[in-house]
Motif scaffolding. Structure first.
Motif, PDB file in Angstrom:
ATOM      1  N   SER A 179       0.830  -1.202   0.000  1.00  0.00           N
ATOM      2  CA  SER A 179       0.000   0.000   0.000  1.00  0.00           C
ATOM      3  C   SER A 179       0.869   1.259   0.000  1.00  0.00           C
ATOM      4  CB  SER A 179      -0.918  -0.011   1.218  1.00  0.00           C
ATOM      5  OG  SER A 179      -1.726   1.130   1.240  1.00  0.00           O
ATOM      6  N   ALA A 180       1.885   1.293   0.860  1.00  0.00           N
ATOM      7  CA  ALA A 180       2.778   2.453   0.926  1.00  0.00           C
ATOM      8  C   ALA A 180       3.559   2.614  -0.375  1.00  0.00           C
ATOM      9  CB  ALA A 180       3.738   2.308   2.106  1.00  0.00           C
ATOM     10  N   ASP A 181       3.991   1.504  -0.949  1.00  0.00           N
ATOM     11  CA  ASP A 181       4.734   1.539  -2.209  1.00  0.00           C
ATOM     12  C   ASP A 181       3.856   2.064  -3.338  1.00  0.00           C
ATOM     13  OD1 ASP A 181       6.969   1.136  -3.843  1.00  0.00           O
ATOM     14  OD2 ASP A 181       6.323  -0.882  -4.363  1.00  0.00           O
ATOM     15  N   ILE A 182       2.626   1.596  -3.392  1.00  0.00           N
ATOM     16  CA  ILE A 182       1.696   2.060  -4.417  1.00  0.00           C
ATOM     17  C   ILE A 182       1.419   3.552  -4.242  1.00  0.00           C
ATOM     18  CG2 ILE A 182      -0.707   1.929  -5.196  1.00  0.00           C
ATOM     19  CD1 ILE A 182      -0.507  -1.128  -4.786  1.00  0.00           C
ATOM     20  N   ALA A 183       1.206   3.981  -3.009  1.00  0.00           N
ATOM     21  CA  ALA A 183       0.942   5.409  -2.757  1.00  0.00           C
ATOM     22  C   ALA A 183       2.117   6.263  -3.232  1.00  0.00           C
ATOM     23  CB  ALA A 183       0.662   5.634  -1.275  1.00  0.00           C
ATOM     24  N   CYS A 184       3.331   5.826  -2.955  1.00  0.00           N
ATOM     25  CA  CYS A 184       4.525   6.556  -3.397  1.00  0.00           C
ATOM     26  C   CYS A 184       4.589   6.586  -4.928  1.00  0.00           C
ATOM     27  CB  CYS A 184       5.771   5.893  -2.820  1.00  0.00           C
ATOM     28  SG  CYS A 184       7.309   6.690  -3.289  1.00  0.00           S
ATOM     29  N   THR A 185       4.331   5.451  -5.547  1.00  0.00           N
ATOM     30  CA  THR A 185       4.349   5.359  -7.008  1.00  0.00           C
ATOM     31  C   THR A 185       3.302   6.284  -7.620  1.00  0.00           C
ATOM     32  OG1 THR A 185       5.155   3.090  -6.961  1.00  0.00           O
ATOM     33  CG2 THR A 185       4.030   3.789  -8.965  1.00  0.00           C
ATOM     34  N   LEU A 186       2.111   6.297  -7.049  1.00  0.00           N
ATOM     35  CA  LEU A 186       1.050   7.164  -7.565  1.00  0.00           C
ATOM     36  C   LEU A 186       1.441   8.631  -7.440  1.00  0.00           C
ATOM     37  CD1 LEU A 186      -2.099   5.322  -6.190  1.00  0.00           C
ATOM     38  CD2 LEU A 186      -1.306   5.418  -8.564  1.00  0.00           C
ATOM     39  N   ASP A 187       1.993   8.988  -6.287  1.00  0.00           N
ATOM     40  CA  ASP A 187       2.429  10.372  -6.075  1.00  0.00           C
ATOM     41  C   ASP A 187       3.481  10.772  -7.109  1.00  0.00           C
ATOM     42  OD1 ASP A 187       2.512  12.840  -4.477  1.00  0.00           O
ATOM     43  OD2 ASP A 187       4.556  12.160  -3.990  1.00  0.00           O
ATOM     44  N   GLU A 188       4.442   9.911  -7.351  1.00  0.00           N
ATOM     45  CA  GLU A 188       5.497  10.192  -8.329  1.00  0.00           C
ATOM     46  C   GLU A 188       4.952  10.266  -9.754  1.00  0.00           C
ATOM     47  OE1 GLU A 188       8.387   7.144  -7.703  1.00  0.00           O
ATOM     48  OE2 GLU A 188       9.161   8.074  -5.877  1.00  0.00           O
ATOM     49  N   SER A 189       3.823   9.644  -9.993  1.00  0.00           N
ATOM     50  CA  SER A 189       3.223   9.614 -11.327  1.00  0.00           C
ATOM     51  C   SER A 189       2.201  10.716 -11.544  1.00  0.00           C
ATOM     52  CB  SER A 189       2.560   8.251 -11.574  1.00  0.00           C
ATOM     53  OG  SER A 189       3.519   7.225 -11.497  1.00  0.00           O
TER      54      SER A 189
END
Length: 148
Positions: free
Chosen positions: A40-50
């Motif tokens: 979940s944290a990894d996905i949130a970071c990825t979404l933010d970067e995208s």
């Protein structure tokens, strides 16, 4: 470098030339429904970067259902893990369908298995690259031309 969203977190891919393009998400607000804290944290970071905004996260079916009920109109789409701590996300999928909220199913299962389970929404299989996630989520908002 692109990032892989994996069961244990994001890692750079050696030798990869592609990168996540800033702004691909056009600041779409995404509900992330994933029962694993690290993913979940990894996905949130990825979404933010995208270029996406994380509207909220939920780690269980009940929490996701409450979020949808209490925040209708406050998110544009959802990224939903099929298996939420042993519970199927089918009630959540039905709720999102009823609200016409697009969502992307996340799973370690093949798309064929997902279809056999009765889901019709787009699927992204774990592990996936950050750019794949961004492209698939952005694709939820691409409309097919209407026939005249």
């Amino acid at each position: 470098m692109t990032r892989s969203v994996t069961m244990g977190g994001a890692v750079p891919e050696p030798g990869e030339a592609a990168s996540v393009l800033p702004g691909m998400g056009a600041l779409r607000r995404v509900l992330v429904v994933e029962d694993d804290d690290f993913i979940s944290a990894d996905i949130a970071c990825t979404l933010d970067e995208s270029g996406f905004n994380v509207a909220g996260t939920a780690q269980s079916l009940g929490a996701a259902m409450r979020f949808v009920r209490d925040n209708t109109g406050q998110f544009d789409c959802a990224l939903v893990d099929i298996d939420l701590g042993g519970e199927s996300c089918q009630p959540l999928a039905a709720s999102l369908d009823g609200l016409n909220v697009p969502y992307l199913l996340v799973t370690a299962h093949s798309e064929d298995v997902v279809r056999e389970l009765g889901f019709r929404a787009p699927v992204i299989e774990k592990p996936f690259q950050a750019v794949q996630l961004s492209n698939r989520l952005s694709g939820l908002f691409v409309r097919e031309p209407q026939e005249a």
